[in-house]
Design an enzyme around this catalytic site. Sequence first.
Site, PDB file in Angstrom:
ATOM      1  N   HIS A 119      -3.174   3.871  -3.550  1.00 46.84           N
ATOM      2  CA  HIS A 119      -3.569   2.522  -3.973  1.00 46.84           C
ATOM      3  C   HIS A 119      -5.047   2.273  -3.729  1.00 46.84           C
ATOM      4  O   HIS A 119      -5.622   1.331  -4.273  1.00 46.84           O
ATOM      5  CB  HIS A 119      -2.699   1.448  -3.301  1.00 46.84           C
ATOM      6  CG  HIS A 119      -2.921   1.273  -1.839  1.00 46.84           C
ATOM      7  ND1 HIS A 119      -2.117   1.848  -0.889  1.00 46.84           N
ATOM      8  CD2 HIS A 119      -3.844   0.576  -1.151  1.00 46.84           C
ATOM      9  CE1 HIS A 119      -2.528   1.503   0.317  1.00 46.84           C
ATOM     10  NE2 HIS A 119      -3.589   0.729   0.186  1.00 46.84           N
ATOM     11  N   ASP A 182       2.379   7.150  -2.470  1.00 45.28           N
ATOM     12  CA  ASP A 182       1.071   6.555  -2.171  1.00 45.28           C
ATOM     13  C   ASP A 182       0.154   7.539  -1.441  1.00 45.28           C
ATOM     14  O   ASP A 182      -0.244   7.313  -0.293  1.00 45.28           O
ATOM     15  CB  ASP A 182       1.287   5.291  -1.339  1.00 45.28           C
ATOM     16  CG  ASP A 182       0.046   4.420  -1.251  1.00 45.28           C
ATOM     17  OD1 ASP A 182      -0.858   4.595  -2.075  1.00 45.28           O
ATOM     18  OD2 ASP A 182      -0.006   3.568  -0.340  1.00 45.28           O
ATOM     19  N   SER A 281      -5.716   0.976   5.472  1.00 45.96           N
ATOM     20  CA  SER A 281      -5.071   1.662   4.353  1.00 45.96           C
ATOM     21  C   SER A 281      -5.681   3.032   4.122  1.00 45.96           C
ATOM     22  O   SER A 281      -6.893   3.193   4.098  1.00 45.96           O
ATOM     23  CB  SER A 281      -5.241   0.861   3.060  1.00 45.96           C
ATOM     24  OG  SER A 281      -4.227  -0.061   2.906  1.00 45.96           O
TER      25      SER A 281
END
Length: 584
Positions: A119, A182, A281
């Site tokens: 992402h 991901d 992230s």
Amino acid sequence: MSGAVATAIAGALLLSSAGAANGAGSSGSDELDVRIANAMAADDTVGETTAKPSPSTDESSSSDAEGLKPDAKIIGGSETTIGAAPWMAQLWYYDETADFGFFCGGSVVSPTKILTAAHCVDKNHYDWAKWGSVVTGTDQLPTAVYDSDGNLVDMDYHGGEPTKVSRQWNHSSYNEDTINNDVAVLTLAKPVTAKPIRMTTSTDTSSYAAGTSAKVYGWGRTSSTSDDISEKLKTATLPVVSDTTCGNTWDPYFVKGNMFCAGKPAGGSDATTTASCNGDSGGPLVVGGKIIGVVSWGVVDCVAKGAYPVFAKVSKYVGAAYPRVDDTDISRDGKADVFLRNKETGSGYVRASSGSSLADRKALTAEGSWTGYNLVQQTDLNRDGYQDYVLRRASDGDVFWRRRTASSSTWTTTQIFDNWATRTRIITPGDVTGDALPDLLSVDSAGALWIYPGKGNGTFDTRVQVSTGWNTYNAVLGHGDFTGDGKADLIARTKTGSNIYLFKGTGKAGTGAFATKIKVRSDWSSYNTLITPGDVSGDGRADLLARTSGGTLYLYKGTSKATTEIFGTRVSVGTSYAQYDLLG
């Protein structure tokens, strides 16, 4: 530097920096300085998802949780140093045409490769080669210095190394709505000095046992009530959570096998929560010195009671990520290409892969002459992200390393071995020993297989013998991972019967380097040449090409199965290959 973090619905951290609005217009600043300063000044959301479920626990149903969000985050925990986590990377993105920027974490898995979250990379939305930058080698965020008019005048990286990005890859099945699959890999424009960390293997189960102590790292938010992120790298210890507990909490959004949870259930406040948060992230979750998870998603503000942060399960994805780390991608598009030499003229060519076919050939002239050699193998011995070649000179058996210097766009040929005329096989399979550096193998005239552990700079440690009996094969080859476990394997064809065997790599040196052979094909005598360039199809699996005596070249796409189904149905990629005497 003052900073604020926007809520990252998809889990990336976005910063804003007061007084930095004119960074893009500053004069005399390095391009990377300006790009990173503007990313620091941005206040945008990356990878927004429409999925906004709440944790399905009674405790959290009345909490302020707004939904699943791929967020990189550390609330609680403690500050750490780059010496304790030398592989940590800061990912800065700023698109000046859209005035859009954000930040993610990542891990150096080879000198030119950064493992992160899909992402953060999503090729459908972001052009990292054009707008992205990576900072390694520091535990502090950069400090931007502005004049009274708001123009950028200096950037302090606190000993870190800013680097441009040349390529990006995210998992082909990444789903931005569900944040599934991901994982992503960025290729840097030049090697960095940061020490790489290894990914775990596909067979690793012990690291995911409930209660296993794992460490997460990042620069993300340190409080649920403030958007400020940490100027210093932080770490926290999180126990791995069982799939049952994770699934019960996040049903129906949890995908068993692709995701896992780690941490204790959030307590509803900063004081009662230790978790990753916005800005972490793409960062790593580490067990035993290996990455087992990539920070993926969680809840808004990170502390909703009963919630756990969710990670992409690296054991599931190492097989897809490994070909991105160890590629033979001459055209630099994410797929392995094929080297060929015309036997009449000695000219070298490349046919770039389009996935299921090969493009028209292009001459390789800038690299130097291809005449006078009886072997050419594709590789990347210095892990600079550019294709290298290992060549053996026919006249005396001397072996050379031909490599590109990116800064000057010139090619250099250096001798690496002396008088290897009697070596029956020379193989460049990638990382055999499990240290994230490319190795070289050879078979001597007596049939012994030797590993030459690579140092990542075109030189090698003392050779180690694997086993004997390899003179029973008329082909020993391999480049990459045929079984999907993230370890380099070998393929061999017997002289008698022309049977094909798989030798699964174990990630070890010496006699334990390869597992017991597995027969995967019978009677391949119709092929006079076998080559293994790597992942030709671009699907994350190593492939094989086979040429008939008539000159037809077939592509056998890898399946990652260590059985007779190791390759899919062959596909012809052309009929004019008899004119070439060397293929690699």
